[in-house]
Design an enzyme around this catalytic site. Structure first.
Site, PDB file in Angstrom:
ATOM      1  N   PRO A  10       0.791  -1.230   0.000  1.00 59.86           N
ATOM      2  CA  PRO A  10       0.000   0.000   0.000  1.00 59.86           C
ATOM      3  C   PRO A  10       0.824   1.282   0.000  1.00 59.86           C
ATOM      4  CG  PRO A  10      -0.094  -1.086   2.142  1.00 59.86           C
ATOM      5  CD  PRO A  10       0.548  -2.053   1.192  1.00 59.86           C
ATOM      6  N   ASN A  11       0.334   2.215  -0.757  1.00 62.58           N
ATOM      7  CA  ASN A  11       0.877   3.578  -0.858  1.00 62.58           C
ATOM      8  C   ASN A  11       2.176   3.687  -1.649  1.00 62.58           C
ATOM      9  OD1 ASN A  11      -1.230   4.875   0.698  1.00 62.58           O
ATOM     10  ND2 ASN A  11      -0.368   3.789   2.455  1.00 62.58           N
ATOM     11  N   ARG A  18       5.343  10.940  -2.462  1.00 61.59           N
ATOM     12  CA  ARG A  18       5.020  10.606  -1.072  1.00 61.59           C
ATOM     13  C   ARG A  18       6.243  10.797  -0.169  1.00 61.59           C
ATOM     14  NH1 ARG A  18       4.705   4.507   1.304  1.00 61.59           N
ATOM     15  NH2 ARG A  18       3.967   5.040   3.372  1.00 61.59           N
ATOM     16  N   TYR A  23      11.304   8.622   1.497  1.00 58.09           N
ATOM     17  CA  TYR A  23      11.263   7.546   0.506  1.00 58.09           C
ATOM     18  C   TYR A  23      11.981   7.884  -0.804  1.00 58.09           C
ATOM     19  CZ  TYR A  23       7.818   5.707   3.759  1.00 58.09           C
ATOM     20  OH  TYR A  23       7.202   5.233   4.892  1.00 58.09           O
ATOM     21  N   ASN A  74       8.150  -5.439  -0.883  1.00 57.00           N
ATOM     22  CA  ASN A  74       8.056  -4.306   0.027  1.00 57.00           C
ATOM     23  C   ASN A  74       6.573  -4.212   0.367  1.00 57.00           C
ATOM     24  OD1 ASN A  74       7.918  -1.979   1.448  1.00 57.00           O
ATOM     25  ND2 ASN A  74       9.048  -0.721  -0.034  1.00 57.00           N
ATOM     26  N   ALA A  77       3.170  -0.717   4.898  1.00 55.98           N
ATOM     27  CA  ALA A  77       2.661  -0.789   6.272  1.00 55.98           C
ATOM     28  C   ALA A  77       2.156  -2.176   6.643  1.00 55.98           C
ATOM     29  CB  ALA A  77       1.560   0.248   6.458  1.00 55.98           C
ATOM     30  N   HIS A  80       4.099  -4.454   9.038  1.00 55.92           N
ATOM     31  CA  HIS A  80       4.009  -4.319  10.495  1.00 55.92           C
ATOM     32  C   HIS A  80       2.710  -4.881  11.067  1.00 55.92           C
ATOM     33  CE1 HIS A  80       7.218  -1.670   9.409  1.00 55.92           C
ATOM     34  NE2 HIS A  80       6.410  -0.799   8.843  1.00 55.92           N
ATOM     35  N   ASP A  87       1.909 -15.682   6.811  1.00 58.88           N
ATOM     36  CA  ASP A  87       1.445 -17.057   6.585  1.00 58.88           C
ATOM     37  C   ASP A  87       1.569 -17.448   5.117  1.00 58.88           C
ATOM     38  OD1 ASP A  87       0.845 -17.486   9.231  1.00 58.88           O
ATOM     39  OD2 ASP A  87      -1.324 -17.246   9.001  1.00 58.88           O
ATOM     40  N   GLU A  98      12.829  -9.372   1.630  1.00 63.23           N
ATOM     41  CA  GLU A  98      12.048  -8.220   2.104  1.00 63.23           C
ATOM     42  C   GLU A  98      12.852  -6.948   1.852  1.00 63.23           C
ATOM     43  OE1 GLU A  98      11.358  -8.351   6.338  1.00 63.23           O
ATOM     44  OE2 GLU A  98      10.040  -6.591   6.291  1.00 63.23           O
ATOM     45  N   HIS A 100      12.774  -2.607   2.222  1.00 68.10           N
ATOM     46  CA  HIS A 100      12.180  -1.328   2.644  1.00 68.10           C
ATOM     47  C   HIS A 100      13.085  -0.211   2.154  1.00 68.10           C
ATOM     48  CE1 HIS A 100       9.206  -3.208   5.205  1.00 68.10           C
ATOM     49  NE2 HIS A 100      10.168  -4.018   5.630  1.00 68.10           N
ATOM     50  N   SER A 102      13.200   2.802   3.453  1.00 66.68           N
ATOM     51  CA  SER A 102      13.738   3.463   4.641  1.00 66.68           C
ATOM     52  C   SER A 102      14.267   2.404   5.613  1.00 66.68           C
ATOM     53  CB  SER A 102      12.630   4.287   5.312  1.00 66.68           C
ATOM     54  OG  SER A 102      11.567   3.440   5.738  1.00 66.68           O
ATOM     55  N   ARG A 107      13.153   4.463  12.680  1.00 70.33           N
ATOM     56  CA  ARG A 107      11.907   5.243  12.625  1.00 70.33           C
ATOM     57  C   ARG A 107      11.043   4.975  13.868  1.00 70.33           C
ATOM     58  NH1 ARG A 107       9.241   4.758   6.966  1.00 70.33           N
ATOM     59  NH2 ARG A 107       8.186   6.618   7.776  1.00 70.33           N
ATOM     60  N   ARG A 111       7.169   0.713  13.673  1.00 71.07           N
ATOM     61  CA  ARG A 111       7.713   0.177  12.404  1.00 71.07           C
ATOM     62  C   ARG A 111       8.850  -0.810  12.637  1.00 71.07           C
ATOM     63  NH1 ARG A 111       5.463   3.633   8.374  1.00 71.07           N
ATOM     64  NH2 ARG A 111       5.078   5.684   9.265  1.00 71.07           N
TER      65      ARG A 111
HETATM   66  C1  DQA Z   1       8.242   1.106   3.910  1.00 70.36           C
HETATM   67  C2  DQA Z   1       8.279   1.327   5.428  1.00 70.36           C
HETATM   68  C3  DQA Z   1       6.906   1.142   6.042  1.00 70.36           C
HETATM   69  O1  DQA Z   1       6.964   1.386   7.437  1.00 70.36           O
HETATM   70  C4  DQA Z   1       5.911   2.107   5.425  1.00 70.36           C
HETATM   71  O2  DQA Z   1       4.623   1.880   5.958  1.00 70.36           O
HETATM   72  C5  DQA Z   1       5.913   2.062   3.945  1.00 70.36           C
HETATM   73  C6  DQA Z   1       7.189   1.964   3.244  1.00 70.36           C
HETATM   74  C7  DQA Z   1       9.598   1.428   3.251  1.00 70.36           C
HETATM   75  O3  DQA Z   1       9.764   1.044   2.099  1.00 70.36           O
HETATM   76  O4  DQA Z   1      10.445   2.068   3.860  1.00 70.36           O
HETATM   77  O5  DQA Z   1       4.869   2.182   3.307  1.00 70.36           O
HETATM   78  O6  DQA Z   1       7.952  -0.263   3.661  1.00 70.36           O
END
Ligand code: DQA
Length: 148
Positions: A10-11, A18, A23, A74, A77, A80, A87, A98, A100, A102, A107, A111
């Protein structure tokens, strides 16, 4: 030909605009183009997707798992919060890295924990968009080792 699945949660469709101080300024399309070039050069194919819906990400993890193909995720959110994603990863044979953008440990405390991490082969964080390229490099190296 092996397919590498890159799944974005998401996002992440908003990357570029953003919170650029956190990011970076690269868009998801920029990242996809970079990864596509790397995959092409190594004769592997790329399935690059983004969803704001947890269940869709679960379905994509299962799909890659059925094909025993590697995943870079990635989960945003959902990292978390999502036992369902954890699963799904545990339930597949897929190798998962995985990512990220950031450094989630530098942070807010909420997170610091990721449900994905314990089920992942490895984790790359804090390097911005470069993290996706590092993850591809790790997968290509795994593929090369397992082909020997
Ligand atoms: C993220 C870190 C997450 O905490 C956050 O909710 C994101 C981006 C990152 O790529 O740093 O949406 O996954």
């Amino acid at each position: 030909m092996t397919t590498i699945h890159v799944l974005n949660g998401p996002n992440l469709n908003l990357l570029g605009s953003r919170e650029p101080e956190t990011y970076g300024t690269q868009t998801l399309a920029n990242i996809e183009a970079k990864l596509a070039a790397i995959c092409k050069a190594h004769s592997v194919s790329l399935q690059f997707r983004q969803s704001n819906h947890e269940g869709e990400l679960v379905t994509w993890i299962q799909e890659a798992g059925r094909a025993s193909e590697p995943i870079i995720i990635n989960a945003g959110a959902y990292s978390h919060t999502s036992i369902a994603l954890m699963d799904a990863i545990k339930g597949t044979n897929a190798r998962v890295i995985e990512v990220h953008l950031s450094n989630i440990h530098a942070r807010e405390p909420f997170r610091h924990h990721s449900y994905i991490s314990g089920a992942a082969r490895g984790i790359i964080m804090g390097f911005g968009a470069l993290g996706y390229e590092l993850a591809i490099t790790a997968i290509l190296s795994d593929i090369a080792i397992s082909a020997k």
